[in-house]
Design an enzyme around this catalytic site. Structure first.
Site, PDB file in Angstrom:
ATOM      1  CG  ASP A  47     -12.074  -0.921 -29.433  1.00  0.00           C
ATOM      2  OD1 ASP A  47     -12.364  -1.393 -30.540  1.00  0.00           O
ATOM      3  OD2 ASP A  47     -11.847  -1.612 -28.425  1.00  0.00           O
ATOM      4  CB  THR A  88     -10.566  -5.572 -29.384  1.00  0.00           C
ATOM      5  OG1 THR A  88     -11.709  -4.865 -29.882  1.00  0.00           O
ATOM      6  CG2 THR A  88      -9.944  -4.790 -28.241  1.00  0.00           C
ATOM      7  CE  LYS A 170     -13.993  -3.355 -26.144  1.00  0.00           C
ATOM      8  NZ  LYS A 170     -13.809  -3.622 -27.585  1.00  0.00           N
ATOM      9  CG  HIS A 495     -14.646  -4.897 -35.803  1.00  0.00           C
ATOM     10  ND1 HIS A 495     -13.780  -5.787 -35.216  1.00  0.00           N
ATOM     11  CD2 HIS A 495     -15.411  -4.405 -34.789  1.00  0.00           C
ATOM     12  CE1 HIS A 495     -13.992  -5.816 -33.912  1.00  0.00           C
ATOM     13  NE2 HIS A 495     -14.983  -5.002 -33.621  1.00  0.00           N
TER      14      HIS A 495
END
Length: 554
Positions: A47, A88, A170, A495
């Site tokens: 990630d 993500t 996550k 990002h």
């Protein structure tokens, strides 16, 4: 009689030949579809990993992690995301589906649902229950993902005999890669629990191996001091440890080594503090290794799929920025965790029996405040001020204060019902907003949903916007900020953009069926799923737009 005898001999010979050929065909079929397929495919997503983390820290990596993949496998050096936003949820989905948000529907981590009239999370699902926790953290599933993954296609191809397991700190980084048909996806519930959990979408209760892993509570062993792996003076590939560009932890005055995690735990959401340290990646590795053994992945000739996402690199990047000592240390420690994972695969599955790819769900920009300090254009976008200005514009121009329902992910969602009631033309309203906001500071480009729907863009940022645009789920106006301008705190980084610092990520392949080599030919994130599908000789995912990278194969 002689002719009859000849005919009988011919028939017997022909029958024998056909049978013999049939056996050969079956043997060839078995050889092609079983023996040439890897027993296990492992997809690794790091990630927030920029491509230059491979090269910047290269001399400090050992031989068994990143370098092993580069030295034994294939390195695609010019690999990019082909859509925005680079987040993500969309990133993991695109990697495993071979398509972009335009088709798979995961347009962000959270987005405004135009039908429900509220913000929704990409994997939330109130129709399922948590497994392994009494909290709602397990009420998750891939229901909002519209297309299949290559893991789904492998399950279908093998009549559900090939397993798929997803693992990540996550939830979204475990669930979306694993797909709709996964045997299970597991993620970490921190706070005061420190356990791995799942959802009734997959299983009714945790399997014994997960229960045993949680009972050991090895997570406690990682609540220790976080200091640099090597002498901090040797960390010459990153900036100074003490600076004004990093966040740090509550309870510690400066964002500097060392960090006493046991002491800081209570002020930083309990076990969640591990997410912002390299030890969360180590915990993920521990669990992934346990999953290989517990699920007996790669133990027969029917291909299994294991998806592993290392999420802590993202948390560290958000907290400390891409030029921090903390980031360098996190990647040096991740390198050791990768080596540990590969050794486990060697032992449990066998060298030459598995195939691995490694990539990232997005990269990240340097902290804009740092860039400003070295005279590189950068800045911070005030989203609250923007919302106030655009709402004032709408009231002044159209005489209504409730024409905007939401502003999320650099998108403006209009109240279409209200626009219709006021007898306004939707296209005119969209265009008016574009013409207004293009004059605002830090907004570089703006486009209407109508333009995204009616115009085909083949190059530039416009192509990336269109690839990320879903007619049903995206907003009425999309805007792009200037390079290195973010809507974020003055410390740490983020990002999401279409610029190189967010789109350029590693892509490494190694293992069974992969040759040694490298290329500067441009590849795209959507090429990974069809490449894995081609390796496995299975159907491509349902929404696939990528191309198989045949040059990586032996």
């Amino acid at each position: 009689m002689k002719h009859l005898f000849t005919l009988i001999v011919f028939v017997i010979y022909s029958t024998f030949s056909v049978a013999q050929n049939s056996v050969e065909v079956k043997q060839n079929y078995k050889s092609t579809n079983l023996n040439e397929r890897p027993k296990l495919v492992v997809g690794i997503v790091v990630d927030q990993m920029r491509y230059d983390y491979l090269t910047r820290f290269y001399n400090k990596y050992g031989d068994g992690g990143f370098k092993r993949m580069m030295n034994e496998g294939f390195n695609c050096k010019n690999n990019h995301f082909n859509y925005i936003p680079t987040y993500t949820g969309p990133g993991h989905t695109s990697i495993y589906t071979g398509t972009t948000p335009k088709y798979h529907g995961i347009i962000a981590n959270d987005w405004y649902d135009k039908e429900l009239k509220k913000s929704v999370y990409c994997t939330e699902d109130d129709s399922v229950q948590s497994v392994g926790t009494s909290s709602s953290a397990g009420q998750m599933s891939p229901q909002r993902m519209k297309t299949t993954t290559f893991g789904d296609e492998n399950r279908l191809f093998t009549q559900m005999r090939g397993k798929t397991i997803g693992v990540s700190i996550k939830d979204r980084a475990s669930i979306l890669p694993a797909g709709h048909t996964a045997n299970a996806a597991y993620w970490f519930q921190g706070k005061n629990e420190g356990n791995w959990i799942s959802s009734t979408f997959y299983i009714k209760e945790l399997p014994k191996w997960v229960t045993n892993f949680n009972k050991k509570h090895s997570v406690d062993s990682y609540l220790k001091e976080w200091n640099t792996l090597y002498n901090i003076t040797t960390y010459t590939e990153s900036g100074s440890d003490l600076n004004n560009f990093e966040g740090g932890f509550k309870g510690k005055e400066t964002a500097t080594f060392p960090y006493d995690l046991a002491t800081l735990k209570n002020e930083n959401s309990g076990y969640d503090i591990l997410k912002s340290t390299p030890y969360g990646n180590s915990l993920t590795t521990d669990f992934a290794i346990a999953a290989i053994k517990g699920e007996q992945l790669g133990s027969d000739d029917i291909t299994d799929v294991l998806t592993v996402s290392f999420s802590c690199t993202d948390y560290v990047g958000h907290n400390f920025g891409v030029n921090s000592k903390e980031i360098e240390d996190t990647y040096l420690r991740l390198d050791l965790d990768l080596e540990r994972l590969f050794k486990s695969l060697d032992d449990q599955v066998g060298k030459g029996n598995y195939t691995v790819f490694l990539t990232a769900d997005h990269a990240a920009v340097n902290v804009p405040a740092y860039l400003q300090s070295v005279k590189i254009p950068a800045g911070y976008f005030d989203s609250r001020d923007f919302s106030k200005k655009i709402n004032n514009f709408m009231e002044t121009t159209f005489g209504a204060s409730d024409l905007i329902e939401s502003i999320m992910n650099n998108q403006i969602f209009l109240n279409r019902k209200k626009i219709q009631e006021l007898d306004l033309d939707l296209d005119d309203v969209q265009e008016a907003i574009v013409n207004e906001i293009i004059g605002y500071q830090y907004i570089d480009k703006a486009y209407t949903a109508t333009a995204m729907s009616n115009t085909s863009f083949s190059t530039g940022i416009e192509r990336l916007i269109q690839n990320g645009f879903s007619q049903k789920r995206s907003g009425d106006v999309i805007y792009v900020l200037d390079p290195a301008v973010i809507s974020y705190s003055k410390t740490g980084s983020t990002h999401g953009s279409a610029f190189e610092y967010d789109t350029h990520v590693p892509l490494l392949f190694f293992g069974k069926g992969i040759k040694h080599g490298q290329t500067l030919q441009k590849t795209e994130i959507t090429d990974i799923a069809p490449t894995m599908s081609a390796l496995l000789n299975i159907s491509y995912p349902s929404g696939n737009i990528g191309k198989p990278l045949e040059f990586v194969f032996n």
